[in-house]
Design a protein around this motif. Structure first.
Motif, PDB file in Angstrom:
ATOM      1  N   ILE A  24     -26.681 -10.897 -35.556  1.00 30.39           N
ATOM      2  CA  ILE A  24     -25.906  -9.730 -35.966  1.00 30.39           C
ATOM      3  C   ILE A  24     -25.091 -10.141 -37.180  1.00 30.39           C
ATOM      4  CG2 ILE A  24     -24.146  -8.045 -35.319  1.00 30.39           C
ATOM      5  CD1 ILE A  24     -24.927  -8.482 -32.407  1.00 30.39           C
ATOM      6  N   PHE A  55     -28.685  -5.749 -37.580  1.00 32.01           N
ATOM      7  CA  PHE A  55     -29.310  -6.392 -36.426  1.00 32.01           C
ATOM      8  C   PHE A  55     -30.665  -6.947 -36.849  1.00 32.01           C
ATOM      9  CE2 PHE A  55     -26.506  -3.023 -35.011  1.00 32.01           C
ATOM     10  CZ  PHE A  55     -25.668  -3.707 -34.137  1.00 32.01           C
ATOM     11  N   ILE A  76     -27.390  -2.535 -27.986  1.00 29.33           N
ATOM     12  CA  ILE A  76     -27.721  -3.934 -28.275  1.00 29.33           C
ATOM     13  C   ILE A  76     -26.989  -4.831 -27.286  1.00 29.33           C
ATOM     14  CG2 ILE A  76     -27.616  -5.806 -29.963  1.00 29.33           C
ATOM     15  CD1 ILE A  76     -29.528  -3.652 -30.827  1.00 29.33           C
ATOM     16  N   VAL A  85     -22.790  -1.807 -28.632  1.00 28.93           N
ATOM     17  CA  VAL A  85     -23.065  -3.237 -28.522  1.00 28.93           C
ATOM     18  C   VAL A  85     -22.311  -3.757 -27.310  1.00 28.93           C
ATOM     19  CG1 VAL A  85     -22.693  -5.522 -29.538  1.00 28.93           C
ATOM     20  CG2 VAL A  85     -23.495  -3.645 -30.975  1.00 28.93           C
ATOM     21  N   THR A  91     -21.230  -7.163 -25.335  1.00 28.76           N
ATOM     22  CA  THR A  91     -21.106  -8.608 -25.491  1.00 28.76           C
ATOM     23  C   THR A  91     -20.000  -9.108 -24.565  1.00 28.76           C
ATOM     24  OG1 THR A  91     -20.890 -10.387 -27.120  1.00 28.76           O
ATOM     25  CG2 THR A  91     -19.502  -8.439 -27.450  1.00 28.76           C
ATOM     26  N   VAL A 133     -18.105  -0.905 -29.019  1.00 28.73           N
ATOM     27  CA  VAL A 133     -18.249  -2.269 -28.529  1.00 28.73           C
ATOM     28  C   VAL A 133     -17.697  -2.357 -27.108  1.00 28.73           C
ATOM     29  CG1 VAL A 133     -17.628  -4.691 -28.861  1.00 28.73           C
ATOM     30  CG2 VAL A 133     -18.092  -3.240 -30.850  1.00 28.73           C
TER      31      VAL A 133
END
Length: 269
Positions: free
Chosen positions: A178, A184, A207, A231, A233, A252
């Motif tokens: 990223i 991406f 993602i 995203v 994470t 996010v």
């Protein structure tokens, strides 16, 4: 450095060198021998290493060149990927249609989809399809194409054409990198084309990325930030990087990483 980060670094060293010494790890991480021995004890419980005098070695069945790289990636950052996969699975509700990319993090997500009812899963990952099959109520569609053994994924024009007939609620993808400049990225041009086709076949693109994927870019871009909605994470990523990512308009979701216990690499055996 927190515990999970140090243990991930030790795992990386094991995959590179096949063995580690307590004395070297003590110097590298500036911690006590007792701390390193606790780390190695946990990795031994996870089935990753066999301890010996002064250190540990990668267990024989893992230290085998015949094991596909995707199997090794399941072990690398496993706790982190499993946390991401668990959080991603929470987005899925009963009777939805989802597309899952091939990869170790999407495989972790598949492990947490066993309770979803009436789920339809489309995937190009043989390992992902196998894991989803443990949900007996799920309908699973495996795309056709050329097999890439390193990732156990099916790619090529046939798979891309098949994707055109689907309209999924969510598309869940891994990413090799990223980059704020390149977006991406994927390390394989054929897998990048499949990812593009998957994004086009879904209403929302998500993602899944562990901390190692940030601020790096692989061979080819498969999506800009404009085409990705979410995203997922973990808290191992620098908050400043995540704020910069959010500034692009991407949502996010950050999940904590547990240190050990449930969801350990031993479950992969």
């Amino acid at each position: 450095m927190i515990v999970v980060q140090r243990r991930n670094k030790i795992k990386e060293r094991l995959f590179q060198q096949r063995s580690v010494k307590v004395s070297e790890l003590v110097r590298e991480f500036n911690v006590s021998e007792e701390t390193i021995r606790r780390d190695l004890n946990q990795l031994e419980r996870d089935g990753l290493v066999q301890k010996n005098y002064g250190g540990a070695i990668l267990v024989e069945e893992i230290d085998n060149v015949a094991i596909p790289p995707v199997q090794q990636r399941k072990l690398q950052y496993f706790d982190e990927k499993d946390a991401i996969g668990r959080k991603a699975a929470e987005l899925v509700t009963d009777n939805q249609i989802i597309i899952l990319d091939a990869g170790s993090t999407t495989w972790c997500m598949a492990r947490h989809l066993k309770q979803a009812k009436g789920l339809t899963v489309v995937t190009n990952g043989i390992n992902v399809a196998e894991e989803c099959s443990h949900n007996e109520e799920a309908s699973i569609f495996l795309l056709g194409g050329k097999l890439i053994t390193k990732s156990m994924s099916l790619v090529g024009p046939q798979a891309e054409i098949e994707l055109q007939k689907y309209n999924a609620h969510y598309v869940f993808l891994g990413s090799s990198g990223i980059s704020m400049r390149k977006g991406f990225t994927s390390s394989d041009i054929y897998e990048a084309e499949i990812k593009k086709a998957m994004i086009a076949a879904g209403q929302k693109a998500v993602i899944l990325a562990d901390h190692s994927k940030f601020l790096r870019h692989a061979l080819v871009s498969f999506s800009s930030f404009d085409d990705v909605d979410i995203v997922i994470t973990t808290d191992l990523v620098d908050p400043d990087i995540l704020r910069e990512l959010e500034d692009t308009g991407v949502k996010v979701i950050v999940c904590p990483v547990k240190e050990a216990g449930e969801g350990s690499a031993a479950e992969l055996r």
